[in-house]
Write a protein that holds these residues in place. Structure first.
Motif, PDB file in Angstrom:
ATOM      1  N   GLN A  69       0.877  -1.166   0.084  1.00 51.17           N
ATOM      2  CA  GLN A  69       0.076   0.123   0.135  1.00 51.17           C
ATOM      3  C   GLN A  69       0.763   1.141  -0.066  1.00 51.17           C
ATOM      4  OE1 GLN A  69      -2.282   0.710   3.481  1.00 51.17           O
ATOM      5  NE2 GLN A  69      -3.845   1.750   2.471  1.00 51.17           N
ATOM      6  N   ILE A  70       1.889   1.170   0.815  1.00 53.13           N
ATOM      7  CA  ILE A  70       2.773   2.371   0.880  1.00 53.13           C
ATOM      8  C   ILE A  70       3.548   2.566  -0.638  1.00 53.13           C
ATOM      9  CG2 ILE A  70       4.877   3.344   1.905  1.00 53.13           C
ATOM     10  CD1 ILE A  70       4.245   1.848   4.551  1.00 53.13           C
ATOM     11  N   ALA A  71       3.889   1.562  -1.238  1.00 47.73           N
ATOM     12  CA  ALA A  71       4.657   1.684  -2.428  1.00 47.73           C
ATOM     13  C   ALA A  71       3.583   1.732  -3.582  1.00 47.73           C
ATOM     14  CB  ALA A  71       5.271   0.304  -2.967  1.00 47.73           C
ATOM     15  N   SER A  72       2.103   1.767  -3.426  1.00 48.61           N
ATOM     16  CA  SER A  72       1.139   2.053  -4.358  1.00 48.61           C
ATOM     17  C   SER A  72       1.172   0.818  -5.379  1.00 48.61           C
ATOM     18  CB  SER A  72       1.267   3.260  -5.177  1.00 48.61           C
ATOM     19  OG  SER A  72       1.114   4.363  -4.150  1.00 48.61           O
ATOM     20  N   VAL A  73       1.559  -0.322  -5.080  1.00 52.55           N
ATOM     21  CA  VAL A  73       1.321  -1.420  -5.862  1.00 52.55           C
ATOM     22  C   VAL A  73       0.611  -2.373  -5.307  1.00 52.55           C
ATOM     23  CG1 VAL A  73       3.756  -1.336  -6.640  1.00 52.55           C
ATOM     24  CG2 VAL A  73       3.298  -2.744  -4.608  1.00 52.55           C
ATOM     25  N   CYS A 154       6.812  -9.076  -7.148  1.00 50.82           N
ATOM     26  CA  CYS A 154       7.172  -8.704  -8.480  1.00 50.82           C
ATOM     27  C   CYS A 154       6.949  -7.218  -8.598  1.00 50.82           C
ATOM     28  CB  CYS A 154       6.521  -9.506  -9.516  1.00 50.82           C
ATOM     29  SG  CYS A 154       7.171  -9.245 -11.322  1.00 50.82           S
ATOM     30  N   ASN A 155       5.845  -6.869  -8.356  1.00 50.44           N
ATOM     31  CA  ASN A 155       5.243  -5.483  -8.340  1.00 50.44           C
ATOM     32  C   ASN A 155       6.010  -4.648  -7.736  1.00 50.44           C
ATOM     33  OD1 ASN A 155       3.169  -6.459  -9.845  1.00 50.44           O
ATOM     34  ND2 ASN A 155       1.519  -6.410  -8.124  1.00 50.44           N
ATOM     35  N   LEU A 156       6.429  -5.135  -6.443  1.00 51.19           N
ATOM     36  CA  LEU A 156       7.193  -4.199  -5.350  1.00 51.19           C
ATOM     37  C   LEU A 156       8.463  -4.108  -5.839  1.00 51.19           C
ATOM     38  CD1 LEU A 156       7.684  -2.590  -2.789  1.00 51.19           C
ATOM     39  CD2 LEU A 156       8.411  -4.613  -1.646  1.00 51.19           C
ATOM     40  N   PHE A 157       9.043  -5.040  -6.478  1.00 52.74           N
ATOM     41  CA  PHE A 157      10.610  -5.249  -7.065  1.00 52.74           C
ATOM     42  C   PHE A 157      10.531  -4.302  -8.225  1.00 52.74           C
ATOM     43  CE2 PHE A 157      14.194  -7.082  -9.447  1.00 52.74           C
ATOM     44  CZ  PHE A 157      15.100  -7.306  -8.558  1.00 52.74           C
ATOM     45  N   ARG A 158       9.679  -4.449  -9.093  1.00 46.25           N
ATOM     46  CA  ARG A 158       9.808  -3.398 -10.337  1.00 46.25           C
ATOM     47  C   ARG A 158       9.698  -2.127  -9.992  1.00 46.25           C
ATOM     48  NH1 ARG A 158       5.525  -6.473 -14.361  1.00 46.25           N
ATOM     49  NH2 ARG A 158       6.561  -8.276 -15.026  1.00 46.25           N
ATOM     50  N   THR A 159       8.736  -1.788  -8.940  1.00 45.25           N
ATOM     51  CA  THR A 159       8.543  -0.374  -8.781  1.00 45.25           C
ATOM     52  C   THR A 159      10.038   0.054  -7.907  1.00 45.25           C
ATOM     53  OG1 THR A 159       6.372  -0.879  -7.903  1.00 45.25           O
ATOM     54  CG2 THR A 159       7.201   1.313  -7.274  1.00 45.25           C
ATOM     55  N   VAL A 160      10.633  -0.793  -7.113  1.00 45.42           N
ATOM     56  CA  VAL A 160      11.944  -0.229  -6.366  1.00 45.42           C
ATOM     57  C   VAL A 160      13.153  -0.010  -7.583  1.00 45.42           C
ATOM     58  CG1 VAL A 160      13.754  -0.876  -5.070  1.00 45.42           C
ATOM     59  CG2 VAL A 160      11.473  -1.451  -4.379  1.00 45.42           C
ATOM     60  N   LYS A 161      12.848  -0.689  -8.498  1.00 44.47           N
ATOM     61  CA  LYS A 161      13.991  -0.681  -9.415  1.00 44.47           C
ATOM     62  C   LYS A 161      13.726   0.534 -10.356  1.00 44.47           C
ATOM     63  CE  LYS A 161      16.719  -4.076  -8.735  1.00 44.47           C
ATOM     64  NZ  LYS A 161      18.214  -3.664  -8.204  1.00 44.47           N
ATOM     65  N   SER A 162      12.456   0.826 -10.381  1.00 41.91           N
ATOM     66  CA  SER A 162      12.230   2.168 -11.500  1.00 41.91           C
ATOM     67  C   SER A 162      12.924   3.397 -10.744  1.00 41.91           C
ATOM     68  CB  SER A 162      10.753   2.489 -11.564  1.00 41.91           C
ATOM     69  OG  SER A 162      10.276   2.597 -10.266  1.00 41.91           O
ATOM     70  N   ASP A 163      13.271   4.374 -11.753  1.00 44.58           N
ATOM     71  CA  ASP A 163      14.113   5.469 -11.184  1.00 44.58           C
ATOM     72  C   ASP A 163      12.976   6.546 -10.302  1.00 44.58           C
ATOM     73  OD1 ASP A 163      16.227   4.572 -12.308  1.00 44.58           O
ATOM     74  OD2 ASP A 163      15.618   5.360 -14.334  1.00 44.58           O
ATOM     75  N   ASN A 164      13.660   6.810  -9.337  1.00 42.84           N
ATOM     76  CA  ASN A 164      13.125   8.328  -8.628  1.00 42.84           C
ATOM     77  C   ASN A 164      11.487   8.027  -8.071  1.00 42.84           C
ATOM     78  OD1 ASN A 164      15.240   9.698  -8.838  1.00 42.84           O
ATOM     79  ND2 ASN A 164      14.606  10.287 -10.972  1.00 42.84           N
ATOM     80  N   ASN A 165      11.371   6.725  -7.896  1.00 43.28           N
ATOM     81  CA  ASN A 165      10.003   6.434  -7.433  1.00 43.28           C
ATOM     82  C   ASN A 165       9.904   6.568  -5.812  1.00 43.28           C
ATOM     83  OD1 ASN A 165       7.510   4.689  -6.103  1.00 43.28           O
ATOM     84  ND2 ASN A 165       7.627   3.936  -8.526  1.00 43.28           N
ATOM     85  N   ALA A 167       7.543   6.642  -3.479  1.00 40.24           N
ATOM     86  CA  ALA A 167       6.799   5.809  -2.950  1.00 40.24           C
ATOM     87  C   ALA A 167       7.206   4.468  -2.500  1.00 40.24           C
ATOM     88  CB  ALA A 167       5.395   5.532  -3.655  1.00 40.24           C
ATOM     89  N   ALA A 168       8.208   3.922  -3.623  1.00 46.00           N
ATOM     90  CA  ALA A 168       8.809   2.632  -3.290  1.00 46.00           C
ATOM     91  C   ALA A 168       9.824   2.794  -2.308  1.00 46.00           C
ATOM     92  CB  ALA A 168       9.580   2.316  -4.481  1.00 46.00           C
ATOM     93  N   PHE A 169      10.565   3.806  -2.472  1.00 51.48           N
ATOM     94  CA  PHE A 169      11.912   4.184  -1.458  1.00 51.48           C
ATOM     95  C   PHE A 169      11.032   4.381   0.162  1.00 51.48           C
ATOM     96  CE2 PHE A 169      14.196   6.449  -5.082  1.00 51.48           C
ATOM     97  CZ  PHE A 169      14.619   5.153  -5.528  1.00 51.48           C
ATOM     98  N   LYS A 170       9.984   5.197   0.069  1.00 51.83           N
ATOM     99  CA  LYS A 170       9.348   5.222   1.435  1.00 51.83           C
ATOM    100  C   LYS A 170       8.975   3.735   1.945  1.00 51.83           C
ATOM    101  CE  LYS A 170       6.173   8.331   2.278  1.00 51.83           C
ATOM    102  NZ  LYS A 170       5.127   8.997   2.320  1.00 51.83           N
ATOM    103  N   ASP A 208      17.283  -8.624   4.494  1.00 52.77           N
ATOM    104  CA  ASP A 208      18.323  -8.477   3.511  1.00 52.77           C
ATOM    105  C   ASP A 208      18.848  -6.947   3.206  1.00 52.77           C
ATOM    106  OD1 ASP A 208      18.610 -11.102   3.391  1.00 52.77           O
ATOM    107  OD2 ASP A 208      18.200 -11.305   1.077  1.00 52.77           O
ATOM    108  N   LEU A 209      17.852  -6.288   3.126  1.00 49.35           N
ATOM    109  CA  LEU A 209      17.838  -4.823   2.881  1.00 49.35           C
ATOM    110  C   LEU A 209      18.387  -4.120   4.307  1.00 49.35           C
ATOM    111  CD1 LEU A 209      14.961  -3.987   0.745  1.00 49.35           C
ATOM    112  CD2 LEU A 209      17.373  -4.325  -0.122  1.00 49.35           C
ATOM    113  N   ALA A 210      17.950  -4.659   5.384  1.00 51.71           N
ATOM    114  CA  ALA A 210      18.162  -3.928   6.540  1.00 51.71           C
ATOM    115  C   ALA A 210      19.540  -4.604   7.282  1.00 51.71           C
ATOM    116  CB  ALA A 210      17.152  -4.192   7.572  1.00 51.71           C
TER     117      ALA A 210
END
Length: 436
Positions: A69-73, A154-165, A167-170, A208-210
Motif C-alpha cells: 500500500q505504501i509503495a502503491s502496488v 514482482c510489483n514491489l521489485f519492479r517499482t523499487v528498480k524504477s527511477d526516482n520512485n 513511494a517505493a523508497f518510502k 536482507d536490505l536492513a
C-alpha cells in the motif's frame, strides 16, 4: 477492561496496561497533538514489552498488504478460486468447515484443503475420471495461487528498480525500520523469533536490505535443506582485546514460516528451498512435476500419512516452544486470528501469567472478538484500527527506536547521574561539568 469488546468494533482503539482510549485520526493539528499524547503512552510500554526475556512476532498477510500500500502496488489476494465442475461441492464443504472453525468466510486455503480431501476420496473409490479432472483443477489453482503470491513481490521489485520512485523508497524504509525495531534487541538477550503465515518472501527481502541475519531450519547455500531437528547454531564474533572470548553478533533473528513458502519444494521425502529470485513472475517446475506434488505451501501435497504433517508439525512445535514460556511477549501484526491451530497455541501461552500479547490489527472483527473473549485482557495490549494498522504511522509515531542505541542509553545515564550530583549540592554553580 472498561469497554466491552463489542464497543470497539471498527474504531481506532488503544489498550495499553490499564489505559484505554478511542482515537479519531485525521491530518489536523489537534489530532497530531493527540498522536503525541498517545505516543507518550504507547512507546515506553512497547519498549518494555520488547525487552522481555523471550520475544516473538507473528506476522500475517496484512503485513505484505501494508508494504504494498505504501509503495502503491497491488498485493496478492487470499480470496477464492474456481474448481470447475467441483466448485459447488468443494465450496459447500469449505464453508461448513470455515464456519465450524470460526474462520468466517472461507478462502482459497479452505478450498484447497477440501479439494485435496475430495481427491483422496476419489482415489480410494477408484473414480479415475474424477480423480484426473480434479487433479488438473488443483494444479491450475495452485499455479494461479503461486503466481498471485509472487505478484506482490514482482510489483514491489519492479517499482523499487524504477527511477526516482519515492513511494517505493518510502515503503522500503518503513519495511526496514519496522523489522529493525524488533530485530535489534541487545545481543545478550534471546533472539527475536519471527513467525509468519505468509507464503511470500517480503520479510526475507526486508531483512536482507536492513542487514538482518536470519537463522532458520534450512542449511546449505546451493540447495538449502530443511533440518528436522532445531539447531542451536548462532552468530558470534571474537573480541580483539580478549583471548578466546566470543560475543553474540547483533541484528540476528530466528525465522519460521509455519505455513510453508512459495520457494519450498519436496523431493524424495526431503524439503528444500529453491533458488527463486525475488521479483520472479512464476515458479519453475522440474520436468514431469505438478504444482500439487512440488509446492510446499499449506496445505501440502499430502502424498502419504507419513508426510501429511511434514514439515508443518516441526514448524508448529517451534512456535509453541518459542512462546509458551514465562516472561514471553508475542507481537502480532497483520494476523487475522482465523487459524484455530495457531490461536490454540497462543491461548496456551497466555495460561502463564507472566506472558503478554501485543495485537496490532486493522479492526476488531468477529474472529478477533471471539479470541479476545477467551483470554485474560490484563495480558493484552491492543492497538486496533486504521491508524495503527498503517505501517507508516506505526513506524513514525508509535514504535520505539531500535534497542541497540548505546549512545542514547549512555547519555541518559550520564544526565541522570549528573542531575543527582547537582541536586545533592556538591556541584558548584560555575562547575561546567555539572551539566551536560
Amino acid at each position: 477492561m472498561k469497554h466491552k469488546i463489542e464497543e470497539i468494533r471498527g474504531k481506532n482503539f488503544v489498550k495499553v496496561g490499564t489505559a484505554e482510549e478511542f482515537f479519531k485520526c485525521s491530518t489536523g493539528a489537534e489530532d497530531m497533538q493527540a498522536r503525541e499524547n498517545l505516543k507518550r503512552i504507547i512507546e515506553p510500554w512497547l519498549s518494555a514489552a520488547l525487552q522481555t526475556d523471550h520475544l516473538a512476532m507473528l506476522i500475517g498477510a496484512g503485513f505484505t498488504a501494508a508494504v504494498c500500500q505504501i509503495a502503491s502496488v497491488n498485493s496478492s489476494s487470499m480470496g477464492t478460486a474456481n474448481f470447475g465442475k467441483f466448485d459447488e461441492k468443494i465450496n459447500a464443504y469449505a464453508e461448513k468447515a470455515a464456519t465450524r472453525l470460526g474462520r468466517g468466510k472461507y478462502n482459497i486455503e479452505d478450498q484447497l484443503r477440501t479439494a485435496i480431501s475430495l481427491l483422496q476420496g476419489y482415489e480410494i473409490d477408484g473414480e479415475e475420471d474424477n480423480s484426473k479432472d480434479l487433479r488438473e483443477c488443483i494444479d491450475n489453482v495452485l499455479s494461479e495461487f503461486s503466481e498471485s503470491i509472487l505478484s506482490s513481490e514482482c510489483n514491489l521489485f519492479r517499482t523499487v528498480k524504477s527511477d526516482n520512485n519515492q513511494a517505493a523508497f518510502k515503503a522500503i524504509a518503513m519495511l526496514k525500520s519496522f523489522l529493525l525495531t524488533f530485530a535489534s534487541r541487545n545481543a545478550t538477550r534471546e533472539r527475536t523469533h519471527i513467525f509468519t503465515t505468509n507464503y511470500d518472501r517480503m520479510i526475507e527481502y526486508g531483512c536482507d536490505l536492513a542487514g538482518i541475519k536470519i537463522l532458520d531450519r534450512f542449511w546449505g547455500k546451493i540447495i538449502p535443506k530443511f533440518e528436522e531437528s532445531p539447531s542451536g547454531i548462532d552468530y558470534y564474533y571474537r573480541t580483539l582485546d580478549a583471548k578466546n572470548e566470543f560475543r553474540f553478533a547483533e541484528g540476528v533473528v530466528r525465522y519460521t514460516k509455519i505455513h510453508g513458502s512459495v520457494d519450498w519444494y519436496e523431493e524424495g521425502g526431503v524439503v528444500y528451498r529453491d533458488a527463486l529470485r525475488f521479483g520472479a513472475e512464476k515458479v519453475q517446475l522440474p520436468t514431469g512435476d505438478s504444482y500439487k506434488d512440488h509446492l510446499m505451501i499449506y496445505p501440502n501435497s499430502m502424498k502419504s500419512v507419513e508426510t501429511a504433517f511434514y514439515p508443518y508439525a516441526e514448524l508448529f512445535r517451534d512456535f509453541s516452544s518459542a512462546i509458551c514460556r514465562p516472561n514471553s511477549t508475542l507481537v502480532t501484526y497483520g494476523y487475522g486470528f482465523g487459524d484455530t491451530h495457531i490461536n490454540k497455541i497462543i491461548k496456551e501461552m497466555l495460561h502463564t501469567p507472566s506472558t503478554h500479547i501485543v495485537i496490532i490489527a486493522y479492526s476488531v472483527d468477529a474472529r478477533l472478538e471471539a479470541f479476545l473473549k477467551q483470554i485474560n485482557m490484563a495480558q493484552v495490549t491492543l492497538l486496533a484500527g486504521e491508524e495503527f494498522a498503517s505501517l507508516e504511522n506505526l513506524v513514525n509515531y508509535y514504535l520505539p527506536k531500535a534497542a541497540i542505541d548505546t549512545l542514547t542509553e549512555t547519555a541518559s545515564k550520564l544526565v541522570e547521574a549528573r542531575r543527582g550530583y547537582v541536586e545533592s549540592g556538591k556541584g558548584g554553580e560555575n562547575n561546567n561539568d555539572a551539566e551536560l
